[in-house]
Design a protein around this motif. Structure first.
Motif, PDB file in Angstrom:
ATOM      1  N   GLN A 177      -1.995   3.909  17.018  1.00 22.14           N
ATOM      2  CA  GLN A 177      -1.521   2.570  16.659  1.00 22.14           C
ATOM      3  C   GLN A 177      -1.140   2.563  15.183  1.00 22.14           C
ATOM      4  O   GLN A 177      -1.969   2.885  14.329  1.00 22.14           O
ATOM      5  N   ASP A 208      -2.363  -8.694   5.735  1.00 20.75           N
ATOM      6  CA  ASP A 208      -1.285  -9.670   5.941  1.00 20.75           C
ATOM      7  C   ASP A 208      -0.194  -9.046   6.827  1.00 20.75           C
ATOM      8  O   ASP A 208       0.883  -8.659   6.349  1.00 20.75           O
ATOM      9  N   ASN A 268     -13.884  -8.916   4.849  1.00 21.47           N
ATOM     10  CA  ASN A 268     -13.429 -10.309   4.682  1.00 21.47           C
ATOM     11  C   ASN A 268     -12.603 -10.763   5.876  1.00 21.47           C
ATOM     12  O   ASN A 268     -12.776 -11.881   6.377  1.00 21.47           O
ATOM     13  N   ILE A 269     -11.706  -9.901   6.315  1.00 20.65           N
ATOM     14  CA  ILE A 269     -10.809 -10.290   7.418  1.00 20.65           C
ATOM     15  C   ILE A 269     -11.620 -10.500   8.702  1.00 20.65           C
ATOM     16  O   ILE A 269     -11.383 -11.447   9.456  1.00 20.65           O
TER      17      ILE A 269
HETATM   18  C1  LIG Z   1      -7.964   6.468   6.135  1.00 25.00           C
HETATM   19  C2  LIG Z   1      -7.273   5.260   6.644  1.00 25.00           C
HETATM   20  C3  LIG Z   1      -6.668   5.302   7.875  1.00 25.00           C
HETATM   21  C4  LIG Z   1      -5.990   4.196   8.362  1.00 25.00           C
HETATM   22  N1  LIG Z   1      -5.371   4.281   9.582  1.00 25.00           N
HETATM   23  C5  LIG Z   1      -4.623   3.248  10.012  1.00 25.00           C
HETATM   24  C6  LIG Z   1      -3.880   3.332  11.236  1.00 25.00           C
HETATM   25  O1  LIG Z   1      -3.924   4.330  11.943  1.00 25.00           O
HETATM   26  N2  LIG Z   1      -3.118   2.291  11.615  1.00 25.00           N
HETATM   27  C7  LIG Z   1      -3.042   1.162  10.868  1.00 25.00           C
HETATM   28  O2  LIG Z   1      -2.349   0.248  11.276  1.00 25.00           O
HETATM   29  N3  LIG Z   1      -3.737   1.031   9.718  1.00 25.00           N
HETATM   30  C8  LIG Z   1      -4.525   2.041   9.274  1.00 25.00           C
HETATM   31  N4  LIG Z   1      -5.237   1.936   8.109  1.00 25.00           N
HETATM   32  C9  LIG Z   1      -5.030   0.764   7.286  1.00 25.00           C
HETATM   33  C10 LIG Z   1      -6.195  -0.225   7.217  1.00 25.00           C
HETATM   34  O3  LIG Z   1      -6.341  -0.884   8.426  1.00 25.00           O
HETATM   35  C11 LIG Z   1      -5.868  -1.158   6.046  1.00 25.00           C
HETATM   36  O4  LIG Z   1      -5.987  -0.389   4.856  1.00 25.00           O
HETATM   37  C12 LIG Z   1      -6.753  -2.365   5.986  1.00 25.00           C
HETATM   38  O5  LIG Z   1      -6.486  -3.215   7.065  1.00 25.00           O
HETATM   39  C13 LIG Z   1      -6.584  -3.148   4.681  1.00 25.00           C
HETATM   40  O6  LIG Z   1      -5.229  -3.418   4.404  1.00 25.00           O
HETATM   41  P1  LIG Z   1      -4.623  -3.065   2.975  1.00 25.00           P
HETATM   42  O7  LIG Z   1      -4.974  -1.650   2.658  1.00 25.00           O
HETATM   43  O8  LIG Z   1      -3.203  -3.443   2.978  1.00 25.00           O
HETATM   44  O9  LIG Z   1      -5.428  -3.972   1.960  1.00 25.00           O
HETATM   45  P2  LIG Z   1      -5.076  -5.478   1.587  1.00 25.00           P
HETATM   46  O10 LIG Z   1      -4.703  -6.227   2.817  1.00 25.00           O
HETATM   47  O11 LIG Z   1      -4.131  -5.490   0.460  1.00 25.00           O
HETATM   48  O12 LIG Z   1      -6.482  -6.016   1.089  1.00 25.00           O
HETATM   49  C14 LIG Z   1      -6.965  -5.823  -0.243  1.00 25.00           C
HETATM   50  C15 LIG Z   1      -8.238  -6.664  -0.399  1.00 25.00           C
HETATM   51  O13 LIG Z   1      -7.924  -8.047  -0.252  1.00 25.00           O
HETATM   52  C16 LIG Z   1      -8.805  -8.637   0.668  1.00 25.00           C
HETATM   53  N5  LIG Z   1      -8.123  -9.737   1.357  1.00 25.00           N
HETATM   54  C17 LIG Z   1      -6.898  -9.731   1.936  1.00 25.00           C
HETATM   55  N6  LIG Z   1      -6.660 -10.937   2.496  1.00 25.00           N
HETATM   56  C18 LIG Z   1      -7.753 -11.707   2.269  1.00 25.00           C
HETATM   57  C19 LIG Z   1      -8.133 -13.041   2.606  1.00 25.00           C
HETATM   58  N7  LIG Z   1      -7.322 -13.845   3.314  1.00 25.00           N
HETATM   59  N8  LIG Z   1      -9.345 -13.489   2.200  1.00 25.00           N
HETATM   60  C20 LIG Z   1     -10.170 -12.708   1.494  1.00 25.00           C
HETATM   61  N9  LIG Z   1      -9.876 -11.440   1.149  1.00 25.00           N
HETATM   62  C21 LIG Z   1      -8.696 -10.941   1.547  1.00 25.00           C
HETATM   63  C22 LIG Z   1      -9.205  -7.527   1.620  1.00 25.00           C
HETATM   64  O14 LIG Z   1     -10.454  -7.820   2.239  1.00 25.00           O
HETATM   65  C23 LIG Z   1      -9.295  -6.348   0.658  1.00 25.00           C
HETATM   66  O15 LIG Z   1     -10.559  -6.301   0.085  1.00 25.00           O
HETATM   67  C24 LIG Z   1      -5.941   3.014   7.607  1.00 25.00           C
HETATM   68  C25 LIG Z   1      -6.584   2.970   6.368  1.00 25.00           C
HETATM   69  C26 LIG Z   1      -7.226   4.070   5.886  1.00 25.00           C
HETATM   70  C27 LIG Z   1      -7.893   4.002   4.545  1.00 25.00           C
END
Ligand SMILES: Cc1cc2nc3c(=O)[nH]c(=O)nc-3n(C[C@H](O)[C@H](O)[C@H](O)COP(=O)(O)OP(=O)(O)OC[C@H]3O[C@@H](n4cnc5c(N)ncnc54)[C@H](O)[C@@H]3O)c2cc1C
Length: 595
Positions: free
Chosen positions: A196, A206, A450-451
């Motif tokens: 996925q 987001d 948080n999410i």
């Molecule tokens: C090793 C690894 C493998 C991964 N593999 C996959 C994969 O296979 N497929 C995939 O789709 N994704 C994958 N991910 C992505 C992962 O799901 C995301 O990194 C995660 O959902 C967070 O999104 P972001 O990195 O964009 O952080 P952001 O969304 O930018 O979040 C940054 C911070 O802001 C906080 N935040 C954001 N919105 C809010 C809110 N409304 N209220 C309070 N706090 C908030 C978050 O909690 C976080 O602490 C992977 C990540 C890693 C590290």
């Protein structure tokens, strides 16, 4: 040469061969059967599985428990040390990207996809000799045993399982016919595994901000964009979200697509794995970045319901993440106990020190909470699949509760277990260092803490009112637990009401959003505390579970004065029972609940 041959020889009974004189180093869990030594799991499986299923499946739990403490553990150690490598081009200069894996990873795949058929066991008969799909309780119990040895590969296993679920539920009959026989196959050499890809640079939490677009061209959908986090990067089919031409912005305009790695004529589809991530943990498994360059994809379900459909996969993954956290915590406890019962300091075995016992309690109790929570959630899934509306509500709230709290607890538990082993726990020859590294991904994957907390409070409580179904189910369990002292049950009942009211207030008042994690934690703690109390009241179950319940009630759901001594008489006596080898009677335990 198979690199495994150059590893330190595996010795299942290493503990017995060690010189116990000066310089004695405490053993690890190598060679133990992780099913046989897990009293909690064995007891609870008897509660949550039909007797017939338990009888048929127990030999498989036992076999996997032995593998997890033996061969699988050895393979996991090697795979962690030899991470996958991306090749961008072949020797003819063609952009034929592919990933090389160590032989240990391939052998683990054979165990998971070939021997146990984790990916297919919920969808068809034939796995583990069953003539029908396995109950969710059994599947997650098997995941729990597997992950005690290997965490990284559980991502491809689980995401193949959940991709199959989505395709079966939402894809057209033609697409199902094309994909499912390959994905449900148990032949590791030819099967198609799933994954996925959702997250992009612009959007993880987001999701509505993602920028990948889908154009209709000559009757086919073609995707262009950049997926920033792609675990199991070289999967044979990926489910992903993209915005079709002309669709509105935000999550409502996202459609769900299935993206095959190879086209029907065998050519590579138009996307590239640009690079692999250099990760803190889950190093055995390849996470990469993917560039979509007009790749052919198939629309799954309705174009304007992409995210809604994909959330089914997200929720299944969240439950599995909770199970994985429970598993890693169990490994941490097993490792800590193996050390604490034998390591000597100041002429004593270290488990005798009050401070060390307290540290052991701090890692044991979250582990037992997570065990009860995941089995309760899995049994709700089985009842929901059989058509129960109440069970659907329960599952709606239990899933993010488990994901949120168990994944967070995994981090201090892993660190605590490392510390019990002392300096050796920090050294990569011992499993604790890997457990610390792997523990951290749980708070990121499938939504950060948080999410998940917002999902619990805003949607599961605020919109779905699922907490009320949970409250009713828990109150019934308390009523039925007649062998537990009434005063203790009354305390739990009152705390349950307060916790539900608090969650409702936080859901109703936007100004209280910053309390969402506290409210969600409260729900997790009261649920697990009542579950462990109820389990204790069932004949044949380890009575120590009620003591864990009281620790949760006192330390997570009651007011503590930081300037007053915390360790009261009951705690000392409870610790004696918890760390003794003998089984306590319900009367022994009941005394300590009334104190
Ligand atoms: C090793 C690894 C493998 C991964 N593999 C996959 C994969 O296979 N497929 C995939 O789709 N994704 C994958 N991910 C992505 C992962 O799901 C995301 O990194 C995660 O959902 C967070 O999104 P972001 O990195 O964009 O952080 P952001 O969304 O930018 O979040 C940054 C911070 O802001 C906080 N935040 C954001 N919105 C809010 C809110 N409304 N209220 C309070 N706090 C908030 C978050 O909690 C976080 O602490 C992977 C990540 C890693 C590290």
């Amino acid at each position: 040469m198979n690199v495994l041959q150059s590893q330190q020889p595996f010795d299942a009974t290493n503990a017995q061969h060690l010189d116990r004189g000066a310089g004695y180093i405490a053993p690890d869990c190598a060679g133990q059967n992780f099913y046989a030594i897990d009293r909690g799991l064995r007891d609870l499986l008897k509660l949550y599985l039909a007797p017939d299923d338990f009888q048929r499946l127990e030999p498989h739990f036992d076999r996997l428990g032995a593998l997890a403490g033996g061969r699988l553990d050895e393979l996991a150690r090697a795979a962690d040390k030899h991470p996958p490598v991306l090749n961008a081009r072949d020797r003819f200069g063609r952009d034929e990207d592919w990933i090389d894996y160590h032989s240990s990873y391939r052998e683990m795949e054979q165990i998971a996809f070939g021997d146990f058929q984790f990916h297919a066991m919920s969808h068809r008969g034939g796995a583990l000799g069953m003539d029908r799909p396995l109950p969710a309780v059994a599947k997650y119990a098997l995941q729990y045993l597997f992950v005690q040895a290997e965490f990284g590969l559980m991502c491809p296993i689980s995401v193949t399982d959940t991709s199959i679920h989505l395709i079966r539920k939402f894809a057209s009959p033609e697409l199902q016919e094309y994909l499912l026989p390959k994905m449900l196959s148990g032949d590791v050499a030819t099967m198609w595994k799933g994954t996925q890809f959702m997250t992009e640079r612009a959007g993880g939490s987001d999701v509505g901000a993602i920028e990948t677009v889908a154009h209709r061209e000559d009757g086919a959908w073609r995707l262009t964009g950049d997926k920033w986090f792609c675990s199991h990067a070289d999967a044979d089919v990926a489910l992903l979200l993209a915005r079709p031409d002309g669709a509105p912005s935000g999550t409502g305009g996202l459609a769900l697509f299935a993206l095959p790695r190879r086209l029907k004529d065998g050519r590579r589809n138009a996307y590239r794995i640009v690079r692999l991530k250099d990760k803190l943990g889950t190093r055995s498994m390849a996470s990469g970045e993917i560039k979509l360059e007009g790749a052919v994809a198939y629309l799954v379900g309705e174009a304007d319901r992409g995210l809604k459909q994909m959330m089914e996969q997200v929720n299944l993954s969240r439950l599995s993440h909770g199970v994985r956290a429970a598993a890693m915590m169990r490994r941490c406890v097993n490792e800590a106990m193996a050390c604490a019962r034998t390591r000597k300091a100041f002429d004593k075995t270290i488990i005798e020190f009050p401070l060390l016992r307290r540290q052991l309690l701090k890692i044991t109790i979250p582990t037992e909470q997570a065990l009860s929570m995941f089995l309760f959630a899995a049994s709700a899934m089985d009842r929901a699949n059989a058509g129960s509306k109440d069970a659907q509500d329960l599952l709606r709230i239990l899933t993010p509760l488990l994901k949120f709290r168990a994944c967070r607890d995994n981090i201090p538990v892993a660190t605590g277990s490392m510390e019990v082993r002392g300096g050796n726990g920090y050294i990569e020859e011992w499993v604790q260092a890997r457990l610390v590294r792997d523990a951290h991904i749980g708070v990121l994957w499938e939504g950060t803490s948080n999410i998940n907390a917002l999902d619990i409070i805003t949607r599961a409580v605020g919109k779905s009112r699922a907490h009320r179904s949970l409250g009713t189910a828990l109150a019934t369990l308390l009523d039925e637990a007649s062998s537990i002292p009434p005063a203790f049950r009354a305390r739990l009942r009152e705390t349950l009401e307060r916790t539900l009211d608090f969650a409702e207030r936080v859901a109703a008042e936007p100004a209280l959003e910053a309390d969402a994690r506290r409210a969600a934690s409260g729900l997790y703690h009261i649920t697990s505390s009542i579950l462990m109390t109820s389990e204790t009241s069932r004949p044949g179950t380890d009575t120590r579970r009620a003591l864990y319940a009281r620790f949760v009630l006192e330390h997570r759901l009651s007011v503590q004065d930081p300037l007053e001594p915390e360790v009261s008489d009951w705690e000392g006596e409870a610790a004696n029972i918890i760390f003794s080898e003998r089984t306590a009677t319900i009367a022994d335990v009941a005394k300590l609940l009334e104190h």
